[in-house]
Motif scaffolding. Structure first.
Motif, PDB file in Angstrom:
ATOM      1  N   ALA A 137       0.786  -1.208   0.093  1.00 54.51           N
ATOM      2  CA  ALA A 137       0.007   0.063   0.118  1.00 54.51           C
ATOM      3  C   ALA A 137       0.676   1.284   0.075  1.00 54.51           C
ATOM      4  N   LEU A 138       2.025   1.289   0.370  1.00 59.81           N
ATOM      5  CA  LEU A 138       2.836   2.416   0.685  1.00 59.81           C
ATOM      6  C   LEU A 138       3.945   2.620  -0.247  1.00 59.81           C
ATOM      7  N   TYR A 139       4.861   1.648   0.053  1.00 55.94           N
ATOM      8  CA  TYR A 139       6.103   1.638  -1.053  1.00 55.94           C
ATOM      9  C   TYR A 139       6.862   0.331  -0.958  1.00 55.94           C
ATOM     10  N   GLU A 140       7.916   0.219  -1.872  1.00 56.22           N
ATOM     11  CA  GLU A 140       8.541  -1.013  -1.889  1.00 56.22           C
ATOM     12  C   GLU A 140       9.933  -0.501  -2.562  1.00 56.22           C
ATOM     13  N   TRP A 141      10.856  -1.352  -2.486  1.00 57.51           N
ATOM     14  CA  TRP A 141      12.003  -0.991  -3.023  1.00 57.51           C
ATOM     15  C   TRP A 141      12.429  -1.774  -4.101  1.00 57.51           C
ATOM     16  N   GLU A 142      12.746  -1.390  -5.275  1.00 58.26           N
ATOM     17  CA  GLU A 142      12.969  -2.105  -6.531  1.00 58.26           C
ATOM     18  C   GLU A 142      14.145  -2.956  -6.453  1.00 58.26           C
ATOM     19  N   TYR A 143      14.090  -4.106  -5.882  1.00 52.47           N
ATOM     20  CA  TYR A 143      15.236  -4.964  -5.636  1.00 52.47           C
ATOM     21  C   TYR A 143      15.819  -5.393  -6.787  1.00 52.47           C
ATOM     22  N   ALA A 144      15.210  -5.889  -8.015  1.00 54.61           N
ATOM     23  CA  ALA A 144      15.672  -6.250  -9.297  1.00 54.61           C
ATOM     24  C   ALA A 144      16.464  -5.016  -9.801  1.00 54.61           C
TER      25      ALA A 144
ATOM     26  N   GLU B  88      -5.504  -4.436  11.645  1.00 49.86           N
ATOM     27  CA  GLU B  88      -3.803  -3.815  11.728  1.00 49.86           C
ATOM     28  C   GLU B  88      -3.648  -2.848  10.867  1.00 49.86           C
ATOM     29  N   PHE B  89      -4.110  -3.126   9.411  1.00 48.61           N
ATOM     30  CA  PHE B  89      -3.818  -2.339   8.439  1.00 48.61           C
ATOM     31  C   PHE B  89      -4.777  -1.011   8.300  1.00 48.61           C
ATOM     32  N   GLU B  90      -5.935  -1.393   8.804  1.00 46.75           N
ATOM     33  CA  GLU B  90      -6.859  -0.013   9.108  1.00 46.75           C
ATOM     34  C   GLU B  90      -6.167   0.776  10.210  1.00 46.75           C
ATOM     35  N   ALA B  91      -5.560   0.518  11.211  1.00 45.65           N
ATOM     36  CA  ALA B  91      -4.847   1.148  12.117  1.00 45.65           C
ATOM     37  C   ALA B  91      -3.820   1.966  11.568  1.00 45.65           C
ATOM     38  N   PHE B  92      -2.955   1.268  10.684  1.00 50.47           N
ATOM     39  CA  PHE B  92      -1.731   1.940   9.993  1.00 50.47           C
ATOM     40  C   PHE B  92      -2.257   3.177   9.096  1.00 50.47           C
ATOM     41  N   LEU B  93      -3.386   2.811   8.562  1.00 47.18           N
ATOM     42  CA  LEU B  93      -4.067   3.599   7.427  1.00 47.18           C
ATOM     43  C   LEU B  93      -4.335   5.078   8.103  1.00 47.18           C
TER      44      LEU B  93
ATOM     45  N   SER C  23      -3.875  10.731   9.095  1.00 42.05           N
ATOM     46  CA  SER C  23      -4.161  11.809   9.727  1.00 42.05           C
ATOM     47  C   SER C  23      -3.061  12.874   9.872  1.00 42.05           C
ATOM     48  N   ASP C  24      -1.762  12.372   9.589  1.00 43.13           N
ATOM     49  CA  ASP C  24      -0.687  13.022   9.422  1.00 43.13           C
ATOM     50  C   ASP C  24      -0.296  13.681   8.031  1.00 43.13           C
ATOM     51  N   ASN C  25      -0.949  12.844   7.135  1.00 48.00           N
ATOM     52  CA  ASN C  25      -0.748  13.247   5.632  1.00 48.00           C
ATOM     53  C   ASN C  25       0.783  13.153   5.326  1.00 48.00           C
ATOM     54  N   ALA C  26       1.430  12.290   6.050  1.00 50.27           N
ATOM     55  CA  ALA C  26       2.806  12.163   5.803  1.00 50.27           C
ATOM     56  C   ALA C  26       3.256  10.737   6.168  1.00 50.27           C
ATOM     57  N   VAL C  27       4.471  10.072   5.764  1.00 50.80           N
ATOM     58  CA  VAL C  27       4.873   8.959   5.752  1.00 50.80           C
ATOM     59  C   VAL C  27       6.258   8.777   6.178  1.00 50.80           C
TER      60      VAL C  27
END
Length: 313
Positions: A87-94, A165-170, A175-179
């Motif tokens: 949902a948020l980000y991944e690293w492009e390991y390849a 758990e994902f709902e809580a993370f979301l 709420s902060d509009n930041a990550v």
């Protein structure tokens, strides 16, 4: 009537009436409750939690809102087991591995002259920032909505299918509009996204989520609004046939069904009948085309047992 926003023009809603007008201009016929919720969410920078049965137009509302506001549309489809990485980000390991291969000579130079594995590892660690930089960052929907150059509408579709758990993370992210990305630091939203969360009530959502959102319940439309939708989407369907289809669908929805027909299925039925050159609904025609409206065999059998009432509705 105000002109619709161009793809590059972002304009907030001026009033509830403006919201209703602009939603209609992009093909979404709203109710007063829907237009009011969209106006307030836009002006208050608050998410909307849209609940209701499947097929009543919850997802379509988010797409129409993006068009009406001139914002980019970004969708996150929820499902059981969805986690931050999806949902948020991944690293492009390849891509990181490819760069490692291309830069292997440089890596050799970095560790040249070291006398132990520990020293070599320490030198390699000093280059971590190269491989954990924005060039290797793959934004997923939430981060994409926060970092979008254009203001965005973020649809979190079927949040009730995700784990609590994902709902809580979301909630924390929105709420902060930041990550915060450990390797890179904190990213704040370039533009606060308009967020719509949809739920089919598969499970009870937390009070914390409900407190942070404007609540909107969308049910199946009344006959007048559904007829307007059919006429707007399918102008080639005769008025009389459209009226009969809407009345028949309303009669079908009164049955004890596993899944009541959605608005999209009403549209499919009306369009199919027009293609069959039908002038009016008959019991035989209803029986032959019920599979376009109902998706479960048990529901079809129940409808067939009530054919006279449906055809005469």
């Amino acid at each position: 009537m105000s002109p619709p926003s161009s793809p590059s023009e972002t304009r907030p809603f001026a009033s509830v009436e403006d919201a209703a007008t602009r939603l209609e201009q992009v093909g979404y016929l709203s109710s007063p409750e829907i237009a009011t919720a969209c106006f307030l969410a836009d002006r208050m920078d608050k998410p909307i939690l849209v609940e209701g049965p499947a097929g009543v137009g919850k997802t379509e509302l988010s797409k129409a809102l993006a068009q009406a506001l001139g914002r980019e549309f970004i969708r996150l489809q929820c499902y059981e087991g969805l986690d931050e990485a999806k949902a948020l980000y991944e690293w492009e390991y390849a891509k990181q591995l490819l760069y490692t291969q291309l830069l292997k000579d440089k890596i050799g130079e970095m560790v040249a002259g070291t006398s132990s594995l520990v020293e070599a590892a320490d030198r390699m660690a000093s280059g971590d920032a190269v491989f954990f930089s924005e060039r290797f960052l793959l934004p997923r929907p939430i981060l994409k909505a926060l970092l979008s150059e254009r203001p965005a509408v973020l649809l979190v579709d079927e949040i009730d299918k995700a784990d609590p758990e994902f709902e809580a993370f979301l909630l924390e992210v929105l709420s902060d509009n930041a990550v915060t990305i450990p390797e890179l630091g904190t990213f704040k939203a370039r533009h606060v996204p308009r967020v719509i969360l949809t739920s089919n009530n598969a499970r009870e959502l937390s009070d914390a989520l409900k407190r942070r959102c404007l609540h909107l319940h969308i049910d199946f439309p009344d006959r007048e609004r559904e007829l307007r939708i059919v006429r707007a989407r399918l102008p080639q369907v005769a008025q009389t046939l459209a009226e009969q289809v809407v009345e028949a669908v309303a009669a079908i929805r009164k049955l004890d069904l596993k899944k009541a027909p959605s608005i999209s299925e009403t549209l499919d039925w009306a369009q199919s009948l027009a293609l069959l050159n039908a002038d009016a609904l008959t019991a035989d025609l209803v029986a032959a085309t019920l599979n376009l409206v109902l998706k479960y065999e048990g529901d079809i059998e129940k409808a067939k047992a009530n054919l006279p009432q449906i055809a005469q509705a």
